[in-house]
Design a protein around this motif. Structure first.
Motif, short mmCIF file in Angstrom:
data_model
loop_
_atom_site.label_atom_id
_atom_site.label_comp_id
_atom_site.label_asym_id
_atom_site.label_seq_id
_atom_site.Cartn_x
_atom_site.Cartn_y
_atom_site.Cartn_z
N ASN A 213 0.85 -1.20 0.00
CA ASN A 213 0.00 0.00 0.00
C ASN A 213 0.88 1.25 0.00
OD1 ASN A 213 -3.13 0.85 1.14
ND2 ASN A 213 -1.51 2.34 1.41
N HIS A 220 -6.33 4.31 -3.96
CA HIS A 220 -7.17 3.95 -2.81
C HIS A 220 -7.76 5.18 -2.11
CE1 HIS A 220 -3.68 4.73 -0.19
NE2 HIS A 220 -4.43 4.52 0.86
N HIS A 224 -10.06 6.85 2.09
CA HIS A 224 -9.88 8.01 2.97
C HIS A 224 -10.91 9.11 2.75
CE1 HIS A 224 -6.41 5.99 4.36
NE2 HIS A 224 -5.77 6.08 3.22
N ASP A 372 -7.22 2.37 6.40
CA ASP A 372 -6.30 1.45 5.73
C ASP A 372 -6.26 0.11 6.46
OD1 ASP A 372 -5.34 3.13 3.65
OD2 ASP A 372 -4.02 4.16 5.06
FE LIG Z 1 -4.01 5.01 2.91
#
Ligand SMILES: [Fe+2]
Ligand code: FES
Lengths: 466, 185
Positions: A213, A220, A224, A372
């Motif tokens: 990640n 991604h 968030h 995450d």
């Molecule tokens: Fe992240």
């Protein structure tokens, strides 16, 4: 698992990888040997053991290790396991001693160079004269030491493999980004330190979710969304302040590192932008620091980025400026250790503002990191079923669009951020380590027969990447 | 200087105070567990600070270093009230995946011990309150964790209402085992 089988797990040309890499117990055992037994791992920071005889406990993979400074001021990393019958010789997270006495049968080990030849040597054994008849060779039975240790701008790294290349060679030009985290904001070499206190926490996810990640997963953003809406940034908009322009994914296919960073540019042209708007004094401090930097580093090149150092260390160079180590703790669990960086000479009010921001962003209490962690946890969970694990993960974003990037020797990029080239680069490296390549092959001084070139845009020559 | 409440205010007043504060803590626990987070925020003074210091294993003769409380030390959490309000706001977005769906929590507060720090003619003005808290959560199908801690609060009476003006929560874990503090502990 045999190396032919391992080779098939990562299909670089097609951008897919087997889920067993993330769930399989046997592969995990092999990782501990092939990856964590050989790669460079971050152990801690010199500021955590400032005085002679200071020590702290750390980890290298699953192993418990002691980072300690001897009376003579030298740093050492020792395996925290008694040579007699394995007991932990140290169970304090930190302290000050030159004598580690085992609680089981009282073998004692010392780091004092005036008492023993090598730090960690066996010093006292009860009954050494009367019951061992002086036959036990104390020099043979000292605490196991790492094969190599390196203090890099305050960060302490170690490897169990005497044949591993020096840390700088292992990092390649990716080192420029680590420098951007460790050098002071004004551009001086080093100059950073870690705030006291390491956040350590466990999550039921495979350890590789985090490095793949942090290696630059620009896709991604939806993870968030909530924290962006809550506007926690120091400017009061989004989760961090506005970035400079020219921010892309770069990966190092022959080394396994990568991240998101900036194209190199003259220091005079680096635009930090206005930051910390909600904290005018802090904002003013950074404005002055960056002015100073422009003057003092005029004519030099500005390199900056964040990412993952293969295998399990990731860092952010800015907002929040932090290092995280992903310690494997079984195939389905990771123990994260997060350290937070500041300039050692920054005023207290600046450190304090940064500290508060860091804690609201990262770590288990971090409003960004929490989401995450949730994704890594339930991705691991949903991948381990006997049906689920038969289907590979997809890494095809940007596949075949990577090109060599001269500004960072050995790197490739796609000219944008949203590419999964870096995740593939990590898995390529994972496969090479797991197949048991030797260091000549791993460092590409010789070519392993199973070497697979990283897929580049048609017409680009892989040799140029080296 | 603080002293035992009975020394300072007499038994009757101490009992009344004990009742008031325990009611306040019970109300706080229910507001959290019923996810009435916005009302929960009203229990805190505007200058409220919440700190959860990190614990380390240290030797018997270094116990004062067990919890990291230096001004610049990293904690698990160190929030002011506006940051806590941001956390509530984040949960209410409906896309905070670590709390969507919401965890089910139960907070148990006990061992409440009150010290009166300051009083005026109308009675106590400022209190130091120690308590024990057990914060349980369950989320999704099999994710379960329990945070147990010793809580040190500072309470202030403003317009005849007790507001919590400071809180330090000393949790027992050195390595946090519950994935994240996405819930309010
Ligand atoms: Fe992240
Ligand atoms: S295990 Fe350490 S002295 Fe026996």
């Amino acid at each position: 698992m045999e190396s032919e089988q391992i080779r098939e797990l990562v299909d670089i040309p097609n951008g897919v990888a087997s889920r067993s890499i993330f769930v399989d117990e046997e592969l995990y055992r092999q990782e501990l040997k092939q990856i964590f037994g050989r790669g460079w791992l971050m152990v801690g920071h010199e500021s955590q053991v400032p005085e002679p005889d200071d020590f702290m406990l750390s980890r290298m993979g699953e192993e418990s290790v002691i980072l300690t400074r001897d009376r003579q001021g030298e740093l050492h990393v020792l395996l925290n396991s008694c040579r007699h019958r394995g007991m932990k010789v140290c169970r304090f997270d930190k302290g000050n001693t030159r004598l580690f006495t085992c609680p089981y049968h009282a073998w004692s080990y010392t780091t004092d160079g005036s008492l023993v030849e090598r730090a960690g040597d066996l010093f006292g054994v009860p009954g050494w004269k009367t019951h061992y008849h002086e036959a036990l060779d104390k020099k043979e039975w000292g605490l196991i030491s790492v094969a190599q240790m390196r203090n890099y701008k305050g960060t302490i790294w170690a490897t169990w493999d005497i044949d591993a290349p020096p840390l700088e060679e292992y990092l390649g030009s990716f080192k420029l980004w680590l420098d951007s985290a460790l050098n002071s904001r004004s551009g001086e070499e080093g100059g950073s330190t870690v705030l006291v206190g390491v956040q350590k926490w466990r999550v039921k996810c495979n350890w590789k979710f985090a490095p793949t990640n942090f290696i630059g997963d620009a896709a991604h953003a939806v993870s968030h969304k909530s924290v962006n809406l809550a506007n926690i940034s120091p400017s009061g908009s989004g989760r961090r302040d506005q970035r400079a322009k020219g921010h892309y994914a770069f990966g190092w296919p022959d080394l396994g590192h990568g991240g998101l960073g900036f194209t190199p540019r003259p220091e005079e042209e680096w635009e930090q932008g206005s930051v910390f708007g909600r904290f005018p004094e802090v904002s003013e401090y950074f404005r002055e620091v960056f002015e100073k930097r422009k003057v003092e580093r005029a004519g030099e090149t500005h390199y900056q980025g964040k990412g993952t150092i293969f295998p399990n260390t990731s860092f952010h160079e800015d907002q929040p400026r932090t290092i995280i180590v992903h310690h494997p703790n079984g195939p389905e669990e990771t123990e994260f250790w997060r350290y937070y960086l500041v300039d050692a000479d920054a005023p207290e009010f600046v450190k304090d503002t940064l500290r508060h921001y860091f804690m609201t962003y990262s770590g288990p209490g971090g409003m960004t990191e929490q989401d995450d962690l949730e994704n890594w946890l339930y991705a691991s969970d949903a991948s381990k079923g006997m049906i689920a694990r038969q289907f590979p993960y997809n890494y095809q974003q940007g596949l075949g669009y990577s090109e060599p990037f001269d500004g960072y020797p050995g790197s490739v990029w796609c000219g944008y951020r949203e590419t999964e080239q870096n995740q593939l680069i990590f898995l390529k490296r994972w496969s090479e380590f797991m197949q048991g390549w030797n260091w000549d092959e791993l460092m590409h001084r010789s070519t392993h027969p199973d070497y697979v070139p990283f897929p580049l845009k048609a017409g680009e020559n892989v040799e140029e990447v080296r | 200087m603080s002293m035992a409440s009975t020394d300072r205010v007499g038994v009757e007043e101490a009992l009344r105070l004990q009742f008031e504060i325990e009611q306040l803590y019970a109300r706080e626990a229910h507001l959290l567990d019923e996810r009435r987070f916005e009302q929960w925020l009203d229990l805190f003074a505007d200058d409220f600070m919440f700190r959860v210091p990190i614990a380390q294993n240290v030797a018997f003769n270094a116990l004062e270093e067990e919890y990291l409380e230096d001004a610049l030390a990293i904690s698990w959490i160190h929030d002011d009230k506006p940051t806590m309000a941001k956390r509530v706001e984040q949960i209410r977005t409906g896309v905070h995946w670590a709390e969507e769906p919401l965890s089910r929590t139960v907070h148990l507060v006990s061992n409440v011990l009150i010290d009166v720090v300051e009083s005026d003619d109308d009675g106590p003005l400022e209190l130091d309150v120690k308590s024990g808290v057990l914060s349980y959560r369950h989320r999704l199908t099999d994710q379960e964790d329990t945070v147990v801690g010793r809580r040190h609060d500072r309470l202030r009476r403003i317009d005849d209402v007790w507001l919590i003006s400071g809180r330090t929560l000393y949790i027992s874990q050195t390595v946090y085992l519950g994935s994240s503090f996405s819930h309010f502990i």
